[in-house]
Design an enzyme around this catalytic site. Structure first.
Site, PDB file in Angstrom:
ATOM      1  N   GLY A   1       0.836  -1.194   0.000  1.00 34.99           N
ATOM      2  CA  GLY A   1       0.000   0.000   0.000  1.00 34.99           C
ATOM      3  C   GLY A   1       0.868   1.239   0.000  1.00 34.99           C
ATOM      4  O   GLY A   1       2.015   1.209   0.448  1.00 34.99           O
TER       5      GLY A   1
ATOM      6  N   GLN B   1       3.350   9.823   0.716  1.00 35.97           N
ATOM      7  CA  GLN B   1       4.604   9.073   0.843  1.00 35.97           C
ATOM      8  C   GLN B   1       5.545   9.306  -0.342  1.00 35.97           C
ATOM      9  O   GLN B   1       6.720   8.927  -0.274  1.00 35.97           O
ATOM     10  CB  GLN B   1       4.321   7.575   1.023  1.00 35.97           C
TER      11      GLN B   1
ATOM     12  N   CYS C   1       5.464  -0.241   7.036  1.00 26.97           N
ATOM     13  CA  CYS C   1       5.209   0.970   6.260  1.00 26.97           C
ATOM     14  C   CYS C   1       6.454   1.311   5.446  1.00 26.97           C
ATOM     15  O   CYS C   1       7.566   1.271   5.982  1.00 26.97           O
ATOM     16  CB  CYS C   1       4.881   2.112   7.216  1.00 26.97           C
ATOM     17  N   LEU C   2       6.286   1.639   4.168  1.00 32.64           N
ATOM     18  CA  LEU C   2       7.439   1.968   3.321  1.00 32.64           C
ATOM     19  C   LEU C   2       8.151   3.229   3.797  1.00 32.64           C
ATOM     20  O   LEU C   2       9.314   3.435   3.472  1.00 32.64           O
ATOM     21  CB  LEU C   2       6.999   2.132   1.859  1.00 32.64           C
TER      22      LEU C   2
ATOM     23  N   HIS D   1      -4.676   1.835   7.613  1.00 28.54           N
ATOM     24  CA  HIS D   1      -3.279   2.279   7.659  1.00 28.54           C
ATOM     25  C   HIS D   1      -3.041   3.418   6.656  1.00 28.54           C
ATOM     26  O   HIS D   1      -2.484   4.463   7.001  1.00 28.54           O
ATOM     27  CB  HIS D   1      -2.350   1.090   7.359  1.00 28.54           C
ATOM     28  N   GLU D   2      -3.492   3.218   5.416  1.00 29.04           N
ATOM     29  CA  GLU D   2      -3.241   4.216   4.361  1.00 29.04           C
ATOM     30  C   GLU D   2      -4.036   5.500   4.593  1.00 29.04           C
ATOM     31  O   GLU D   2      -3.545   6.595   4.349  1.00 29.04           O
ATOM     32  CB  GLU D   2      -3.553   3.638   2.976  1.00 29.04           C
TER      33      GLU D   2
ATOM     34  N   HIS E   1      -2.430   7.899   6.813  1.00 24.25           N
ATOM     35  CA  HIS E   1      -1.426   8.742   6.147  1.00 24.25           C
ATOM     36  C   HIS E   1      -2.062  10.023   5.606  1.00 24.25           C
ATOM     37  O   HIS E   1      -1.455  11.088   5.663  1.00 24.25           O
ATOM     38  CB  HIS E   1      -0.780   7.996   4.971  1.00 24.25           C
TER      39      HIS E   1
HETATM   40 CO    CO Z   1       2.396   3.437   5.653  1.00 23.95          CO
END
Ligand code: CO
Length: 171
Positions: free
Chosen positions: A45, A50, A98-99, A140-141, A144
């Site tokens: 995701g 990001q 998370c990236l 989660h996304e 962000h």
């Molecule tokens: Co993330």
């Protein structure tokens, strides 16, 4: 095109992303760049912020199996714009990563069952009703988009430990 990922604790991760009003070429390029970037890091995701774009846009691509060579199909990527939860129920705990905080995995509590309204890249409205891993990934996304990262949900002690280890790692 693969873009650089914004890494914690970059302040941009705290921005509240803005609603998308134009479903144009620019949006499509953003979505394509997000896909290329997520794929290059083997993520499941990614939120637009990001890659430094504060717009309410996210993508999710859950592989069908956990194997190393699980195929990521662009056609199966969910493109979610202007998401709004209309229902969140129950509670469950799953490991998240998370990236923007690579290599860190923690058990995080989330709602178990969600109903979400969103728009696709053409502005068409859709609804997702889910109580599987997709529900977790969406929460989660969408965090962000509201300037939050998953480690903010850790206990005080765990968060302190994380910050200490993360500082060491960034050196
Ligand atoms: Co993330």
């Amino acid at each position: 095109m693969v873009q650089e990922i914004v890494i914690y604790p970059d302040k941009r991760l705290k921005l509240i992303s803005k609603e998308v009003t134009e479903f144009n070429e620019e949006l499509h390029t953003l979505l394509n760049d997000m896909f290329d970037t997520m794929l290059s890091k083997k993520g499941v995701g990614l939120a637009a912020i990001q890659i430094g774009v504060p717009q309410r846009v996210l993508i999710i691509n859950l592989p069908e199996d956990d194997s190393e060579d699980a195929v990521f199909n662009k056609e199966e990527t969910l493109e979610i714009i202007n998401p709004i939860f209309t229902s969140k129920e129950g509670a469950c705990k799953h490991q998240e990563g998370c990236l923007s905080i690579p290599g860190v995995y923690e058990d995080i509590e989330r709602a178990e069952h969600i109903v979400l309204e969103y728009q696709d890249r053409y502005g068409e409205k859709h609804i997702i009703d889910n109580h599987d891993f997709l529900a977790i990934a969406l929460q989660h996304e969408i965090d962000h988009l509201d300037g939050k990262v998953f480690i903010e949900k850790l206990s005080f002690i765990k968060r302190k430990k994380f910050e200490k280890e993360w500082k060491k790692r960034l050196k």
